[in-house]
Design an enzyme around this catalytic site. Structure first.
Site, PDB file in Angstrom:
ATOM      1  N   HIS A   1       2.067   5.099  -2.791  1.00  0.00           N
ATOM      2  CA  HIS A   1       2.036   6.307  -2.515  1.00  0.00           C
ATOM      3  C   HIS A   1       3.620   6.739  -2.808  1.00  0.00           C
ATOM      4  CE1 HIS A   1      -1.777   6.373  -0.986  1.00  0.00           C
ATOM      5  NE2 HIS A   1      -1.512   5.776   0.069  1.00  0.00           N
TER       6      HIS A   1
ATOM      7  N   HIS B   1       0.794  -1.185   0.042  1.00  0.00           N
ATOM      8  CA  HIS B   1      -0.050   0.071  -0.026  1.00  0.00           C
ATOM      9  C   HIS B   1       0.797   1.280  -0.027  1.00  0.00           C
ATOM     10  CE1 HIS B   1      -3.749   2.232   0.922  1.00  0.00           C
ATOM     11  NE2 HIS B   1      -2.742   3.148   1.751  1.00  0.00           N
ATOM     12  N   GLU B   2       1.761   1.379   0.940  1.00  0.00           N
ATOM     13  CA  GLU B   2       2.595   2.493   1.016  1.00  0.00           C
ATOM     14  C   GLU B   2       3.446   2.672  -0.122  1.00  0.00           C
ATOM     15  OE1 GLU B   2       1.671   4.712   2.972  1.00  0.00           O
ATOM     16  OE2 GLU B   2       0.524   3.678   4.295  1.00  0.00           O
TER      17      GLU B   2
END
Length: 414
Positions: free
Chosen positions: A22, A18-19
């Protein structure tokens, strides 16, 4: 102990994927990623590479990508503050230490008179306690600052801050985390299909016959084709399940099957549960696995949205939500079913994480995307103060919800 390891592995994979979404899109957009953290709370380990500090923190409650900008922690250093600076051969500041936990070898003690680490990149102050001479040091664009907790991160000059990137790039950065979770879920489901196979139900051919089962005792073999049961034609596996299920705890079944190149009449007596011990055939082809990855993704997505719909239409229940304790319990249950079960659970959790993060609540990715869309409509962003208030409210609500869900998860264990 095994469950703890499984939980940590699942947690790290989900947060990392997920990170990283980003992180990767922020880097490509020219936004400085000051810190990439797995976990929250006190820092355990940290290392610095390519202007980003990578940290592992104590609490397995998530992770974050800390980008330079409005929602970054404040580096404000007030006049009169004592700190230490490290300068290079050109006299430019390359490191600033504001922490009592770290000492700069060869650093210059400075009492700050004025400091600007965003626009001018300059430090003014009195060196080595000499208040008779005010000195000025230029600060390198990529200089680092050691914060109070001992974490060393790159400075956040104005040109690399999140809010100064084009709105389209900011929107993509905010969406990239959930997008990565969706991609991971699809890939995991494809992997499950490749390893375990996809059951083929639109055929009257069986896959395997379980050893010691009623079918095995009657002489039915792997790969046999069942044409009829008690005179009822069988065209697909669902027909077989229906007929056998209706005759549970009843008389024996007359099964006509083709195997070994000939047609045989077999007598099979189902168990009390209405089972004869056969499984459908499985398809492990790449094409079928890819199709399964997407169809399973869509099927589970619709189920999750059905639950969310119930939560906002008056059927709210904490039992429909799970926090770290609940996820730990579910991880244990999935792991007990074997590797493929745990792998499927990883895909399901990744899909959940992606969808939940798109809920338009401030502090979640969905809330940030909503602010991006409002900025496009208004043609100007919210002020940092208003955005900070909105984010703070959202964070407070999420903390309260997390506490409530965690307490409910613990109560359900007893």
């Amino acid at each position: 102990m095994t469950t703890i390891i499984d939980f940590i592995i699942v947690f790290v994979i989900l947060v990392l994927v997920h990170e990283f979404g980003h992180y990767w899109f922020a880097k490509r957009s020219g936004i400085l990623v000051r810190e990439f953290s797995i976990g929250m709370g006190p820092k355990l380990v940290a290392w610095h590479k390519n202007n980003t500090t990578y940290t592992l923190r104590l609490l397995p409650l998530g992770g974050y990508v800390r980008m330079a900008g409005w929602q970054d922690e404040d580096d404000e250093i007030k006049p009169g503050t004592m700190l230490a600076i490290e300068v290079n051969g050109d006299g430019r500041v390359t490191r600033i230490n504001t922490s009592n936990k770290t000492t700069l070898q060869g650093g210059i003690p400075v009492q700050v008179s004025r400091i600007d680490l965003v626009h001018e990149l300059v430090v003014e102050g009195y060196a080595n306690g000499d208040e008779s001479e005010l000195k000025t040091w230029p600060v390198d664009h990529d200089a680092t600052i050691i914060e109070e907790d001992g974490t060393e991160v790159v400075l956040a000059p104005d040109d690399v801050q999140f809010q100064n990137a084009p709105i389209a790039k900011r929107l993509l950065v905010n969406f990239a985390g959930p997008m990565n979770n969706f991609i991971l879920a699809i890939l995991v489901f494809i992997g499950v299909a490749l390893s375990a196979g996809v059951q083929v139900l639109d055929t009257n051919q069986i896959g395997t016959v379980q050893s010691g089962s009623p079918a095995a005792k009657a002489g039915l073999e792997n790969g046999a084709t069942i044409t009829s049961i008690d005179g009822q034609a069988i065209s697909q596996f669902a027909d077989l399940q229906k007929v056998v299920g209706e005759d549970k705890d009843g008389p024996s079944l007359n099964v006509v099957a083709k195997q070994n190149g000939k047609t045989e009449n077999l007598t099979i007596t189902p168990t009390k549960e209405g089972l004869i011990g056969v499984t459908p055939p499985v398809d492990r082809s790449i094409g079928t696995a890819i199709k399964y990855g997407f169809t399973q993704f869509w099927s589970l997505t619709t189920r999750i949205f059905d639950v969310l719909k119930q939560l906002v239409t008056g059927q709210f229940s904490l039992n429909k939500l799970a926090g770290p304790v609940g996820i730990y319990t579910m991880t244990s249950q999935a792991a007990s079913g074997g590797f493929q079960s745990l792998l499927f659970f990883l895909g399901y959790l990744s899909l959940n994480l992606g969808i939940m993060n798109l809920i338009p609540i401030p502090v979640l990715d969905g809330g940030k995307i909503l602010l991006n869309l409002l900025e496009i409509i208004r043609r100007k962003p919210l002020s940092p103060e208003k955005e900070g208030i909105v984010t703070l409210i959202g964070a407070g609500l999420m903390v309260l919800l997390l506490i409530a869900v965690t307490i409910n998860d613990i109560m359900r264990q007893f």
